[in-house]
Design an enzyme around this catalytic site. Structure first.
Site, short mmCIF file in Angstrom:
data_model
loop_
_atom_site.label_atom_id
_atom_site.label_comp_id
_atom_site.label_asym_id
_atom_site.label_seq_id
_atom_site.Cartn_x
_atom_site.Cartn_y
_atom_site.Cartn_z
N ASP A 319 0.82 -1.22 0.00
CA ASP A 319 0.00 0.00 0.00
C ASP A 319 0.85 1.27 0.00
O ASP A 319 0.36 2.35 -0.36
CB ASP A 319 -0.94 0.02 1.20
N LYS A 346 -5.04 -2.25 -8.12
CA LYS A 346 -5.56 -1.47 -7.00
C LYS A 346 -6.65 -0.51 -7.49
O LYS A 346 -7.19 -0.66 -8.58
CB LYS A 346 -4.40 -0.72 -6.34
N ARG A 391 -4.66 6.83 -2.42
CA ARG A 391 -3.24 6.82 -2.06
C ARG A 391 -2.41 7.63 -3.05
O ARG A 391 -1.43 8.28 -2.67
CB ARG A 391 -2.73 5.40 -1.92
#
Length: 438
Positions: A319, A346, A391
């Site tokens: 991540d 992702k 992210r």
């Protein structure tokens, strides 16, 4: 949510030194699992420091649709567990928004039930691969249908759930956890073997709820048993959220912060090891937080140098790899990240998204099928899209601490899926992030 709100744009102006002693919200991965395992336990469990983000609130909503009573007080959530056989058939499709963790782990639970269920998600989640979860569950007796490897997912009543020996050929904690949750209903025992180390939050929590499980990094054995409720389950602060503060401090000048009660599970902190290999000044002090290692991290400004990131650290930092790419862009020399093809699956294709972002920042980047090679340089700043990925959005915003100019990131409402307080927390330590009027 209206269209303008969903397109929230954030401007990160150039920042100077960062400082502070900070506590951040609870861990997202552990928050998901706390609700799911509490609902399958017998009795009440109180969950403290639960992360109230869009993804984790999806998990609560799905649990409630399955007949679980969850009440919120000023500082904890109380889950009235109904045991392994206590959940009921939902009266409509189960909607998972953008939460891949919720959908994949609930596949494990729902595939064992004597009622049908339909799992749906938003456009982004509906493009992410789900057969990787369904295949081992079918080996256990689950009846799961979908088209093109994607949601919606149709789960039919299972006649019997069998314990299996499964070799985990994908380094995915979500696949592993779905199997473990289904294995709670299996007979005889289930064995999972893996060559790669992945997050072990599910194993630790099952053990904490007194379920008969034995495990190490290569092998897990789960026997028949039951889950006992926990009077007080304290969730440590989220390391993946802390990672943004860690890198921002390293890249900024004359900066130092201290992060408290951060989850320091060895299967989650590959990012720290990568930064230390690049020359970062980081000091972590580990204590024990009931069932999960946690502690304090002190971070200081550092001059980074490029490295070849070892393969074994990739699943332990999956991540945080967008942040590794940013660190590489600001480091002296060349950094190569390979064996990270999982990033293409992702919320966005993070290899492509980060190459586009860094190229826009005037950084030289070579794209591989499974990663990037990045030549460190000077980040120019500019206007970037988040690619619908929380992210990527947050990583791009913290680039402002070392950029020549301001950084504008478009379409940042997605940050709320994992770190709703991101702007407030980052500004508290010295960043200057502003919401632009539409």
């Amino acid at each position: 949510m209206n269209g303008l709100e969903s397109e929230r744009n954030l401007l990160a102006k150039k920042s100077n030194n960062l400082d502070g002693i900070i506590a951040i919200p609870g861990d997202k991965s552990i928050s998901h699992r706390a609700i799911m395992i509490s609902m399958l336990a017998e009795g009440k469990t109180k969950i403290y420091n639960f992360l109230e983000a869009e993804d984790t609130l999806i998990t609560i909503n799905v649990a409630r649709q399955l007949g679980i009573e969850i009440n919120q007080s000023s500082n904890f959530f109380e889950v009235q567990g109904k045991g392994l056989n206590g959940i009921k058939q939902p009266d409509k499709d189960l909607y998972f928004g953008n939460s891949g963790t919720s959908m994949r782990l609930f596949m494990g639970i729902l595939s064992t039930q004597n009622f049908p269920s339909i799992l749906t998600g938003d456009d982004s989640l509906s493009q992410r691969p789900m057969e990787r979860v369904a295949m081992p569950l079918r080996k256990m007796g689950a009846i799961i249908n979908m088209e093109n490897n994607q949601a919606p997912i149709f789960i039919h009543p299972a006649k019997e759930i069998l314990g299996i020996k499964h070799v985990l050929d994908i380094a995915s904690a979500q696949v592993k956890s779905a199997i473990l949750l289904a294995a709670l209903y299996a007979n005889p025992k289930t064995v999972i073997v893996s060559e790669s180390v992945t997050r072990n939050h599910t194993e630790l929590m099952l053990q904490y709820f007194k379920y008969p499980i034995q495990y190490n990094h290569q092998k897990i054995e789960l026997n028949t048993g039951k889950l006992s409720s926990i009077d007080k389950l304290e969730i440590p602060c989220d390391f993946s959220s802390a990672a943004f503060l860690i890198l921002a401090t390293i890249l900024a000048k004359n900066s130092r912060i201290v992060l408290e009660n951060i989850g320091l599970n060895p299967t989650r902190i590959g990012f720290l090891k990568i930064l230390e290999m690049m020359g970062a000044d980081i000091k972590a002090t580990i204590d024990q937080n009931q069932f999960e290692p946690s502690g304090t991290i002190e971070i200081k400004s550092s001059q980074l140098h490029g490295i070849n990131v070892p393969k074994y650290l990739i699943p332990l930092s999956i991540d945080e790899l967008p942040l590794v790419f940013l660190a590489a862009a600001c480091a002296k020399g060349k950094t190569t990240v390979r064996n990270a093809d999982e990033l293409r699956l992702k919320e966005s294709d993070r290899i492509k998204s980060m190459k586009t972002t860094l190229t826009e920042f005037s950084i030289n980047v070579i794209e591989h099928n499974d990663g990037l090679t990045i030549e460190g340089g000077t980040i120019t700043g500019g206007e970037i899209d988040s690619f619908g990925d929380h992210r990527v959005a947050m990583t791009t915003l913290i680039a402002s601490v070392c950029s020549e100019d301001d950084v504008l990131v478009k379409n940042t409402k997605n940050i709320d899926t994992s770190f709703p307080d991101f702007v407030a927390v980052m500004n508290k330590i010295g960043l200057n992030i502003q919401t632009l009027e539409n």
